[in-house]
Design a protein around this motif. Structure first.
Motif, PDB file in Angstrom:
ATOM      1  N   ALA A  39     -65.982  84.539  24.362  1.00  0.00           N
ATOM      2  CA  ALA A  39     -64.921  84.795  23.385  1.00  0.00           C
ATOM      3  C   ALA A  39     -63.872  83.681  23.414  1.00  0.00           C
ATOM      4  O   ALA A  39     -63.387  83.232  22.361  1.00  0.00           O
ATOM      5  CB  ALA A  39     -64.263  86.143  23.668  1.00  0.00           C
ATOM      6  N   LEU A  40     -63.542  83.210  24.606  1.00  0.00           N
ATOM      7  CA  LEU A  40     -62.569  82.127  24.726  1.00  0.00           C
ATOM      8  C   LEU A  40     -63.129  80.822  24.166  1.00  0.00           C
ATOM      9  O   LEU A  40     -62.409  80.059  23.516  1.00  0.00           O
ATOM     10  CB  LEU A  40     -62.160  81.948  26.191  1.00  0.00           C
ATOM     11  CG  LEU A  40     -61.366  83.106  26.802  1.00  0.00           C
ATOM     12  CD1 LEU A  40     -61.117  82.833  28.280  1.00  0.00           C
ATOM     13  CD2 LEU A  40     -60.054  83.305  26.064  1.00  0.00           C
ATOM     14  N   TYR A  41     -64.401  80.561  24.420  1.00  0.00           N
ATOM     15  CA  TYR A  41     -65.000  79.325  23.919  1.00  0.00           C
ATOM     16  C   TYR A  41     -64.981  79.289  22.397  1.00  0.00           C
ATOM     17  O   TYR A  41     -64.607  78.284  21.784  1.00  0.00           O
ATOM     18  CB  TYR A  41     -66.421  79.172  24.442  1.00  0.00           C
ATOM     19  CG  TYR A  41     -67.113  77.924  23.915  1.00  0.00           C
ATOM     20  CD1 TYR A  41     -66.758  76.670  24.394  1.00  0.00           C
ATOM     21  CD2 TYR A  41     -68.100  78.011  22.934  1.00  0.00           C
ATOM     22  CE1 TYR A  41     -67.372  75.518  23.903  1.00  0.00           C
ATOM     23  CE2 TYR A  41     -68.724  76.880  22.446  1.00  0.00           C
ATOM     24  CZ  TYR A  41     -68.349  75.632  22.938  1.00  0.00           C
ATOM     25  OH  TYR A  41     -68.956  74.494  22.442  1.00  0.00           O
ATOM     26  N   PHE A  42     -65.370  80.396  21.777  1.00  0.00           N
ATOM     27  CA  PHE A  42     -65.433  80.420  20.323  1.00  0.00           C
ATOM     28  C   PHE A  42     -64.044  80.294  19.687  1.00  0.00           C
ATOM     29  O   PHE A  42     -63.879  79.626  18.666  1.00  0.00           O
ATOM     30  CB  PHE A  42     -66.103  81.708  19.844  1.00  0.00           C
ATOM     31  CG  PHE A  42     -67.563  81.783  20.165  1.00  0.00           C
ATOM     32  CD1 PHE A  42     -68.343  80.643  20.243  1.00  0.00           C
ATOM     33  CD2 PHE A  42     -68.178  83.013  20.391  1.00  0.00           C
ATOM     34  CE1 PHE A  42     -69.698  80.715  20.542  1.00  0.00           C
ATOM     35  CE2 PHE A  42     -69.522  83.088  20.688  1.00  0.00           C
ATOM     36  CZ  PHE A  42     -70.279  81.941  20.764  1.00  0.00           C
ATOM     37  N   THR A  43     -63.056  80.962  20.268  1.00  0.00           N
ATOM     38  CA  THR A  43     -61.735  80.996  19.633  1.00  0.00           C
ATOM     39  C   THR A  43     -60.821  79.860  20.063  1.00  0.00           C
ATOM     40  O   THR A  43     -60.016  79.367  19.267  1.00  0.00           O
ATOM     41  CB  THR A  43     -61.050  82.343  19.921  1.00  0.00           C
ATOM     42  OG1 THR A  43     -60.959  82.538  21.343  1.00  0.00           O
ATOM     43  CG2 THR A  43     -61.831  83.494  19.304  1.00  0.00           C
ATOM     44  N   ARG A  44     -60.933  79.391  21.324  1.00  0.00           N
ATOM     45  CA  ARG A  44     -60.001  78.390  21.833  1.00  0.00           C
ATOM     46  C   ARG A  44     -60.561  76.972  21.787  1.00  0.00           C
ATOM     47  O   ARG A  44     -59.800  76.006  21.675  1.00  0.00           O
ATOM     48  CB  ARG A  44     -59.590  78.729  23.268  1.00  0.00           C
ATOM     49  CG  ARG A  44     -58.762  79.998  23.375  1.00  0.00           C
ATOM     50  CD  ARG A  44     -58.594  80.421  24.823  1.00  0.00           C
ATOM     51  NE  ARG A  44     -57.832  79.463  25.594  1.00  0.00           N
ATOM     52  CZ  ARG A  44     -56.497  79.453  25.681  1.00  0.00           C
ATOM     53  NH1 ARG A  44     -55.799  80.358  25.020  1.00  0.00           N
ATOM     54  NH2 ARG A  44     -55.870  78.562  26.410  1.00  0.00           N
ATOM     55  N   VAL A  45     -61.880  76.847  21.891  1.00  0.00           N
ATOM     56  CA  VAL A  45     -62.494  75.514  21.877  1.00  0.00           C
ATOM     57  C   VAL A  45     -63.039  75.186  20.492  1.00  0.00           C
ATOM     58  O   VAL A  45     -62.766  74.119  19.930  1.00  0.00           O
ATOM     59  CB  VAL A  45     -63.597  75.390  22.944  1.00  0.00           C
ATOM     60  CG1 VAL A  45     -64.246  74.015  22.893  1.00  0.00           C
ATOM     61  CG2 VAL A  45     -63.025  75.645  24.340  1.00  0.00           C
ATOM     62  N   LEU A  46     -63.823  76.127  19.920  1.00  0.00           N
ATOM     63  CA  LEU A  46     -64.347  75.903  18.571  1.00  0.00           C
ATOM     64  C   LEU A  46     -63.331  76.266  17.494  1.00  0.00           C
ATOM     65  O   LEU A  46     -63.537  75.934  16.320  1.00  0.00           O
ATOM     66  CB  LEU A  46     -65.630  76.725  18.363  1.00  0.00           C
ATOM     67  CG  LEU A  46     -66.823  76.370  19.250  1.00  0.00           C
ATOM     68  CD1 LEU A  46     -68.044  77.172  18.837  1.00  0.00           C
ATOM     69  CD2 LEU A  46     -67.131  74.882  19.205  1.00  0.00           C
ATOM     70  N   ARG A 169     -60.130  74.438  30.317  1.00  0.00           N
ATOM     71  CA  ARG A 169     -60.204  73.136  29.663  1.00  0.00           C
ATOM     72  C   ARG A 169     -61.523  73.058  28.905  1.00  0.00           C
ATOM     73  O   ARG A 169     -62.533  73.613  29.338  1.00  0.00           O
ATOM     74  CB  ARG A 169     -60.149  72.003  30.689  1.00  0.00           C
ATOM     75  CG  ARG A 169     -58.869  71.964  31.504  1.00  0.00           C
ATOM     76  CD  ARG A 169     -57.781  71.254  30.717  1.00  0.00           C
ATOM     77  NE  ARG A 169     -56.625  70.996  31.549  1.00  0.00           N
ATOM     78  CZ  ARG A 169     -55.401  71.403  31.266  1.00  0.00           C
ATOM     79  NH1 ARG A 169     -55.179  72.098  30.168  1.00  0.00           N
ATOM     80  NH2 ARG A 169     -54.380  71.126  32.065  1.00  0.00           N
ATOM     81  N   PRO A 170     -61.561  72.355  27.768  1.00  0.00           N
ATOM     82  CA  PRO A 170     -62.817  72.242  27.010  1.00  0.00           C
ATOM     83  C   PRO A 170     -63.974  71.743  27.863  1.00  0.00           C
ATOM     84  O   PRO A 170     -65.109  72.230  27.728  1.00  0.00           O
ATOM     85  CB  PRO A 170     -62.463  71.260  25.895  1.00  0.00           C
ATOM     86  CG  PRO A 170     -60.993  71.446  25.685  1.00  0.00           C
ATOM     87  CD  PRO A 170     -60.436  71.727  27.052  1.00  0.00           C
ATOM     88  N   GLY A 171     -63.722  70.793  28.737  1.00  0.00           N
ATOM     89  CA  GLY A 171     -64.789  70.257  29.568  1.00  0.00           C
ATOM     90  C   GLY A 171     -65.396  71.305  30.485  1.00  0.00           C
ATOM     91  O   GLY A 171     -66.612  71.303  30.739  1.00  0.00           O
TER      92      GLY A 171
END
Length: 409
Positions: A39-46, A169-171
């Motif tokens: 959920a964090l990857y989709f909303t905060r990174v993408l 962090r994105p990485g």
């Protein structure tokens, strides 16, 4: 946990089950990691809108429901081992493809591929175990070991996910996704090392996968048992959705108590799933176990309803007691689900029948979060009593439905 050879499990098959077990453990590690961060990857990174994420997940869930039976039928037509390798490899490639997604349409496409194959993959995996061993006791033991390892892997993966969340962090998210994709590669490689199941007798073989799918879907007694017993899978959303909402909005208890209940559940499953499976060795015993599971889950709901507005030690004790009844219900439901789906399936159409079982569960799981949010939001403590009534309504007819299905085998 390792698979031990028995009179029903030859040494090569035991080695194959052990490889499948370790591969599932590694894959579960990646699953736990992914479920913690997606959920964090989709909303905060993408930077996708939550509404887009919700739509993508809903579409993917519907695709998974539609794909379960056809994938299982393909396993009957070709080989559950080969189909599982392909499904695992494709899901791993889809996971890696998330690193290339930059638009909403790409997210939806990749998510449909990744999620839609999940339920079918579970059905094919169960069919592979059933094809490797013919004795139901050995089948339930092997499936139970996989669930124990799965939960251990989930817990370890969730711990790694917490580390990724703390870095934020994105990485770190990119590295986690790459690691999860690698776990699918490990599972595919371990599955490839499993011996090919013995080819069934000619009389057991179906000429086309489509005919197996149609036969499984047309087997009304089996479909009815799977549909009714699948309602008990509401126990999962009860823990993941219902309990946190209830504690945070309707009690004065700390939200951390919800996390403690999850720990109790995870530890209990790891310790007790194998013994619980012994209660579901036959169709009759599996149905009785499922019936008592429904009663236990209903008791858990009543106990939670009693904590409305409560706080302090008494309310906390009620929640913990409810957690123990929930654990008993979940253990019984899982054991009964395997026992019923395996003992009632047609041996010549293992994959298609397991696909029906997974499709029934997927249908309930699509609606489950909305059921708890609506029931508890609209009726408060009465929502728990409504869910308890649903569990009891399932528990009462299950043995009779199983007996009817058994008479038609």
């Amino acid at each position: 946990m390792v698979a031990v050879a028995s009179p029903e499990v030859t040494a090569p098959v035991a080695v194959g089950l052990r490889r499948l077990l370790w591969g599932r453990g590694v894959s579960a590690l990646g699953d736990g990691l992914w479920f913690t961060i997606w959920a964090l990857y989709f909303t905060r990174v993408l930077h996708l809108a939550p509404a887009i994420v919700g739509v993508g997940m809903a579409v993917a869930g519907g695709a998974g429901l539609a794909a379960a039976v056809p994938l299982g039928a393909l396993a009957d037509r070709f080989s559950p081992r080969v189909i599982l390798i392909v499904v695992t490899a494709v899901r791993g490639a889809a996971m890696a493809a998330y690193l290339l997604v930059h638009a909403a349409w790409g997210f939806v496409l990749v998510t449909v591929v990744f999620v839609a194959l999940s339920n079918g993959g579970t059905a094919v995996r169960t069919a592979l175990v059933a094809a490797l061993v013919r004795d139901n006791d050995a089948r339930l033991a092997a499936l139970g070991r996989q669930r124990v390892v799965q939960h251990v892997g989930y817990a370890a993966g969730a711990g790694l996910g917490a580390v990724v969340q703390s870095v934020d962090r994105p990485g770190a998210y990119v590295l986690a996704i790459a690691a999860n994709a690698a776990t699918f590669a490990v599972l595919a490689a371990m599955t490839a090392a499993v011996p090919e199941p013995t080819v069934p007798l000619r009389s057991e073989r179906a000429p086309r996968s489509g005919s197996n799918a149609r036969a499984a879907l047309a087997d009304r007694p089996y479909v009815t048992v799977m549909a009714v017993s699948a309602v008990l899978s509401l126990c999962w959303a009860m823990l993941s959705t219902g309990l946190p909402l209830w504690i945070s909005h309707s009690t004065r208890l700390p939200l951390s108590l919800s996390g403690a209940v999850v720990v109790i559940s995870s530890v209990g499953i790891a310790l007790l799933q194998l013994p619980a499976n012994r209660l579901a060795r036959t169709t009759a015993s599996a149905a009785r176990t499922g019936s008592w599971a429904g009663v236990a889950l209903a008791v858990a709901c009543v106990l939670l309803a009693a904590t409305s507005g409560g706080g302090g030690l008494l309310a906390a004790a009620a929640v913990i007691t409810a957690a123990l009844f929930h654990l008993a219900g979940e253990l019984g439901y899982v054991a009964a689900g395997w026992g019923l789906s395996v003992s009632l399936m047609r041996e010549e159409a293992k994959g298609a029948y397991q696909g029906v079982s997974e499709a029934a569960t997927a249908t309930v799981q699509i609606a489950a979060p909305a059921i708890f949010t609506t029931a508890l939001g609209a009726f408060g403590a009465g929502g728990w009593l409504l869910v308890a009534a649903v569990f009891l309504a399932v528990a009462v007819p299950l043995p009779a439905l199983a007996r009817r299905a058994l008479r038609t085998r």
